[in-house]
Write a protein that holds these residues in place. Structure first.
Motif, PDB file in Angstrom:
ATOM      1  N   PHE A  84       0.940  -1.093  -0.021  1.00 53.62           N
ATOM      2  CA  PHE A  84      -0.183  -0.210   0.141  1.00 53.62           C
ATOM      3  C   PHE A  84       0.859   1.160   0.003  1.00 53.62           C
ATOM      4  O   PHE A  84       0.733   2.284  -0.651  1.00 53.62           O
ATOM      5  N   LEU A  85       1.941   1.350   0.862  1.00 48.87           N
ATOM      6  CA  LEU A  85       2.713   2.618   0.879  1.00 48.87           C
ATOM      7  C   LEU A  85       3.575   2.759  -0.461  1.00 48.87           C
ATOM      8  O   LEU A  85       3.621   3.721  -1.019  1.00 48.87           O
ATOM      9  N   ALA A  86       3.808   1.535  -1.110  1.00 50.05           N
ATOM     10  CA  ALA A  86       4.423   1.686  -2.507  1.00 50.05           C
ATOM     11  C   ALA A  86       3.465   2.145  -3.286  1.00 50.05           C
ATOM     12  O   ALA A  86       3.983   3.129  -4.184  1.00 50.05           O
ATOM     13  N   TYR A  87       2.495   1.902  -3.359  1.00 51.37           N
ATOM     14  CA  TYR A  87       1.328   2.382  -4.532  1.00 51.37           C
ATOM     15  C   TYR A  87       1.097   3.833  -4.108  1.00 51.37           C
ATOM     16  O   TYR A  87       1.138   4.430  -5.231  1.00 51.37           O
ATOM     17  N   VAL A  88       0.968   4.115  -3.005  1.00 50.81           N
ATOM     18  CA  VAL A  88       0.822   5.576  -2.676  1.00 50.81           C
ATOM     19  C   VAL A  88       1.784   6.307  -3.012  1.00 50.81           C
ATOM     20  O   VAL A  88       1.671   7.585  -3.595  1.00 50.81           O
ATOM     21  N   THR A  89       3.173   5.873  -2.613  1.00 54.03           N
ATOM     22  CA  THR A  89       4.056   6.773  -3.173  1.00 54.03           C
ATOM     23  C   THR A  89       4.380   6.886  -4.583  1.00 54.03           C
ATOM     24  O   THR A  89       4.602   7.834  -5.277  1.00 54.03           O
ATOM     25  N   ASP A  90       3.964   5.620  -5.362  1.00 56.81           N
ATOM     26  CA  ASP A  90       3.896   5.739  -6.699  1.00 56.81           C
ATOM     27  C   ASP A  90       3.043   6.739  -7.228  1.00 56.81           C
ATOM     28  O   ASP A  90       3.423   7.463  -8.293  1.00 56.81           O
ATOM     29  N   SER A  91       1.678   6.733  -6.802  1.00 56.27           N
ATOM     30  CA  SER A  91       0.819   7.938  -7.202  1.00 56.27           C
ATOM     31  C   SER A  91       1.192   9.077  -6.935  1.00 56.27           C
ATOM     32  O   SER A  91       1.015   9.969  -7.873  1.00 56.27           O
ATOM     33  N   LEU A  92       1.993   9.481  -5.894  1.00 57.73           N
ATOM     34  CA  LEU A  92       2.194  10.718  -5.696  1.00 57.73           C
ATOM     35  C   LEU A  92       3.454  11.338  -6.538  1.00 57.73           C
ATOM     36  O   LEU A  92       3.265  12.395  -7.006  1.00 57.73           O
ATOM     37  N   PRO A 100      -1.650  -1.327 -12.694  1.00 60.24           N
ATOM     38  CA  PRO A 100      -1.865  -0.069 -13.543  1.00 60.24           C
ATOM     39  C   PRO A 100      -2.141  -0.481 -15.112  1.00 60.24           C
ATOM     40  O   PRO A 100      -3.105  -0.085 -15.645  1.00 60.24           O
ATOM     41  N   LYS A 101      -1.327  -1.532 -15.556  1.00 54.10           N
ATOM     42  CA  LYS A 101      -1.659  -1.841 -16.767  1.00 54.10           C
ATOM     43  C   LYS A 101      -3.241  -2.832 -17.411  1.00 54.10           C
ATOM     44  O   LYS A 101      -3.813  -2.593 -18.229  1.00 54.10           O
ATOM     45  N   ILE A 102      -3.418  -3.505 -16.132  1.00 53.83           N
ATOM     46  CA  ILE A 102      -4.837  -4.098 -16.008  1.00 53.83           C
ATOM     47  C   ILE A 102      -5.987  -3.185 -16.349  1.00 53.83           C
ATOM     48  O   ILE A 102      -7.008  -3.176 -17.071  1.00 53.83           O
ATOM     49  N   PHE A 103      -5.871  -2.255 -15.262  1.00 51.52           N
ATOM     50  CA  PHE A 103      -6.773  -1.086 -15.341  1.00 51.52           C
ATOM     51  C   PHE A 103      -6.956  -0.165 -16.639  1.00 51.52           C
ATOM     52  O   PHE A 103      -7.932   0.252 -17.170  1.00 51.52           O
ATOM     53  N   GLN A 104      -5.522   0.084 -17.127  1.00 51.63           N
ATOM     54  CA  GLN A 104      -5.302   0.537 -18.350  1.00 51.63           C
ATOM     55  C   GLN A 104      -6.193  -0.222 -19.618  1.00 51.63           C
ATOM     56  O   GLN A 104      -6.655   0.437 -20.429  1.00 51.63           O
ATOM     57  N   ALA A 105      -5.687  -1.473 -19.604  1.00 48.18           N
ATOM     58  CA  ALA A 105      -6.509  -2.422 -20.443  1.00 48.18           C
ATOM     59  C   ALA A 105      -8.203  -2.242 -20.450  1.00 48.18           C
ATOM     60  O   ALA A 105      -8.898  -2.647 -21.447  1.00 48.18           O
ATOM     61  N   ALA A 106      -8.516  -1.890 -19.078  1.00 49.64           N
ATOM     62  CA  ALA A 106      -9.876  -1.528 -18.862  1.00 49.64           C
ATOM     63  C   ALA A 106     -10.421  -0.247 -19.198  1.00 49.64           C
ATOM     64  O   ALA A 106     -11.517   0.087 -18.950  1.00 49.64           O
ATOM     65  N   HIS A 107      -9.671   0.557 -20.015  1.00 50.96           N
ATOM     66  CA  HIS A 107     -10.002   1.805 -20.336  1.00 50.96           C
ATOM     67  C   HIS A 107     -10.004   2.995 -19.441  1.00 50.96           C
ATOM     68  O   HIS A 107     -10.506   4.078 -19.380  1.00 50.96           O
ATOM     69  N   VAL A 119      -4.355   7.003 -17.078  1.00 50.71           N
ATOM     70  CA  VAL A 119      -2.999   6.648 -16.423  1.00 50.71           C
ATOM     71  C   VAL A 119      -3.182   7.140 -15.060  1.00 50.71           C
ATOM     72  O   VAL A 119      -2.748   6.212 -14.132  1.00 50.71           O
ATOM     73  N   SER A 120      -3.627   8.211 -14.694  1.00 47.10           N
ATOM     74  CA  SER A 120      -3.747   8.830 -13.330  1.00 47.10           C
ATOM     75  C   SER A 120      -4.774   7.895 -12.491  1.00 47.10           C
ATOM     76  O   SER A 120      -4.437   7.501 -11.381  1.00 47.10           O
ATOM     77  N   ALA A 121      -5.867   7.565 -13.223  1.00 41.51           N
ATOM     78  CA  ALA A 121      -6.902   6.857 -12.387  1.00 41.51           C
ATOM     79  C   ALA A 121      -6.645   5.433 -12.274  1.00 41.51           C
ATOM     80  O   ALA A 121      -7.006   4.889 -11.256  1.00 41.51           O
ATOM     81  N   ALA A 122      -5.753   4.967 -13.117  1.00 45.01           N
ATOM     82  CA  ALA A 122      -5.392   3.408 -12.926  1.00 45.01           C
ATOM     83  C   ALA A 122      -4.204   3.540 -11.722  1.00 45.01           C
ATOM     84  O   ALA A 122      -4.355   2.409 -11.126  1.00 45.01           O
ATOM     85  N   THR A 123      -3.301   4.458 -11.605  1.00 44.38           N
ATOM     86  CA  THR A 123      -2.623   4.418 -10.408  1.00 44.38           C
ATOM     87  C   THR A 123      -3.311   4.638  -9.298  1.00 44.38           C
ATOM     88  O   THR A 123      -3.025   4.050  -8.192  1.00 44.38           O
ATOM     89  N   TRP A 124      -4.314   5.334  -9.304  1.00 44.37           N
ATOM     90  CA  TRP A 124      -4.900   5.427  -7.970  1.00 44.37           C
ATOM     91  C   TRP A 124      -5.736   4.510  -7.396  1.00 44.37           C
ATOM     92  O   TRP A 124      -5.948   4.076  -6.469  1.00 44.37           O
ATOM     93  N   ALA A 125      -6.449   3.615  -8.654  1.00 42.49           N
ATOM     94  CA  ALA A 125      -7.145   2.445  -8.325  1.00 42.49           C
ATOM     95  C   ALA A 125      -6.036   1.641  -7.717  1.00 42.49           C
ATOM     96  O   ALA A 125      -6.896   0.676  -7.060  1.00 42.49           O
ATOM     97  N   THR A 126      -5.128   1.445  -8.612  1.00 39.19           N
ATOM     98  CA  THR A 126      -4.053   0.321  -7.827  1.00 39.19           C
ATOM     99  C   THR A 126      -3.875   0.641  -6.372  1.00 39.19           C
ATOM    100  O   THR A 126      -3.666  -0.278  -5.449  1.00 39.19           O
TER     101      THR A 126
END
Length: 476
Positions: A169-177, A290-297, A300-307
């Motif tokens: 989780f912390l890695a994902y938040v860091t990635d998003s920021l 993020p790639k799975i979410f991007q494949a679901a349309h 990029v930013s939305a996929a990162t925060w969904a992750t």
């Protein structure tokens, strides 16, 4: 070497020193377990951080999809090797020193990845991190299971898995920021800071009493056990049980595996559990979310925060598992977990087949993947590591856990190395449905072979195993 590191009391004390108050001993055991569980935090950080960084790495180095698969999976391949090395380090030098070696590799790997001038150097850094993860994933659950009382052993080993999810989780938040500026080097380099803290924590851990007994150091083992148990009588009884198990006939490691059909059964069960954990599909979702979410349309930013939301749900559901593992037991949570994951993958596959960019479809996809992660976190994640640390007999515990941990990382490497290729070949919907089938199979394996070890001492489990009891009957 300090008294805390060796378990030897300060000068002027002896084994007959007054036992600390029960509350102090219980608190000390919990603190020791938490410090060891920081290995899980590092595991999670280095597992999760690549998800957000991968796209930017691909852009900077013009890396094709197959190259990106190798960037991700190189850590898994090295982790498999690290788990084998961990067995030797853990047996010869102790669980604490194995964790210390892992912490140093975490620091070196994070630094090299952050400064990498090419894909080749980046992969070398990922290999160092993989070695660290393999050693840590082997040594930490083993160490925690050996220093914990049976009444809280499941919760304490599962706390390791909670730290894994916190790291993700912390890695994902860091990635998003950091994603807004594409700062992938900072994403990877920041991991060195908690690695240094983990290194410092390892210096204050005592050696495992069970490992000390295996080395013939009963005096030191007794001193450490008295620091971690609520009464001298309880500590001494546990030392006697360990000594009795060690006196039984049988070799250790590979020789024990060859000579004992009962030990082979426990090793094969551990291997099967780790394979099933990986083919649930959890780690490809963690690595490629993020790639799975991007494949679901998704953008990029939305996929990162969904992750990042996936990481939050993963952590919260693991907390639920910790609260109930020693109340409900391992089997009920594992069966519930696999049932939830099966349903979630069926729904995700159906939504992927429908396709489109409508709000209901996109929202449904997020909900299905969140449900899948929650299902994994309440059972298949923490239960597998807990069971694998519990079912192996003392004389062959290092070998047995090395086999199951190696299998985990080998399967992890295989799945992560071919996922993008498989998804391109089968399509997103059939990929999800394939994972649904695997989760359904996991339910059948659990019903047939997995014991309920809640509240059963490691010595009791070993006695039943070596008496030839069915795997399903090793526990309650």
């Amino acid at each position: 070497m300090t008294a805390d590191q060796t378990g030897t009391p300060p000068t002027g004390t002896s084994q007959t020193t007054a036992h600390p108050p029960a509350a102090h001993a219980a608190a000390r055991a919990v603190v020791v377990g938490i410090l060891a569980a920081m290995a899980g935090l590092m595991f999670g950080l280095d597992t999760g951080v690549i998800a957000g960084a991968l796209g930017f790495i691909g852009d900077e180095f013009h890396a094709a999809a197959r190259t990106q698969e190798w960037i991700v999976s190189s850590m898994m391949a090295a982790a498999a090797l690290g788990s084998l090395v961990a067995g030797r380090i853990s047996f010869r030098l102790g669980r604490r020193r194995a964790l210390l070696a892992a912490s140093l590799l975490f620091v070196a790997g994070a630094g090299l990845c952050a400064l990498a001038p090419s894909v080749a150097v980046l992969i070398v850094g990922r290999v160092l991190l993989g070695l660290a993860v393999g050693i840590a994933a082997f040594a930490a659950p083993l160490y925690i299971s050996e220093i914990s009382q049976e009444s809280v052993r499941g919760a304490m080993v599962s706390f390791y898995q909670l730290m894994v999810t916190l790291g993700i989780f912390l890695a994902y938040v860091t990635d998003s920021l950091l994603s807004y500026g594409g700062h992938w080097r900072w994403m990877l380099g920041l991991m060195a800071a908690p690695a240094a803290l983990f290194c410092a924590a390892c210096l204050f851990l005592p050696d495992s009493p069970r490992w000390l007994m295996m080395r013939g150091e009963r005096g030191r083992a007794s001193q450490v056990m008295r620091l971690l148990r609520t009464s001298p009588a309880e500590a001494d009884a546990e030392i006697r049980d360990i000594a009795q198990e060690l006196r039984r006939e049988g070799g250790s490691g590979l020789a024990f595996f060859r000579s004992s059909p009962n030990f082979r059964r426990s090793v094969l069960l551990g291997v099967a559990l780790q394979v099933m954990q990986q083919v649930t599909g959890i780690n490809v979702l963690m690595y490629y979310a993020p790639k799975i979410f991007q494949a679901a349309h998704f953008g990029v930013s939305a996929a990162t925060w969904a992750t990042a939301l996936l990481g939050l749900v993963n952590m919260a559901a693991t907390g639920f598992a910790i609260a109930f593992i020693d109340r409900w037991g391992r089997r009920p949570l594992l069966i519930l977990s696999c049932a939830i994951m099966t349903g979630a993958m069926l729904v995700a596959g159906g939504l992927a087949a429908i396709g489109g960019e409508s709000t209901p479809v996109l929202g449904g996809m997020v909900a299905a993947l969140l449900l899948f992660v929650a299902g994994f976190a309440i059972g298949a994640g923490p239960m597998v590591w807990t069971l694998c640390s519990e079912i192996q007999p003392l004389r062959g515990r290092d070998f047995g856990i090395a086999c199951s941990t190696f299998t985990n990382w080998a399967a992890n490497w295989l799945v992560s190395n071919i996922f993008l290729t498989v998804m391109a070949a089968l399509g997103q919907s059939w990929t999800f449905w394939l994972f649904a089938i695997m989760n359904g199979l996991f339910i059948l394996v659990t019903l047939a072979y997995v014991p309920e070890t809640k509240g059963v001492s490691l010595e009791e489990i070993e006695a039943r195993l070596m008496a030839g009891r069915r795997l399903r009957e090793l526990g309650r």
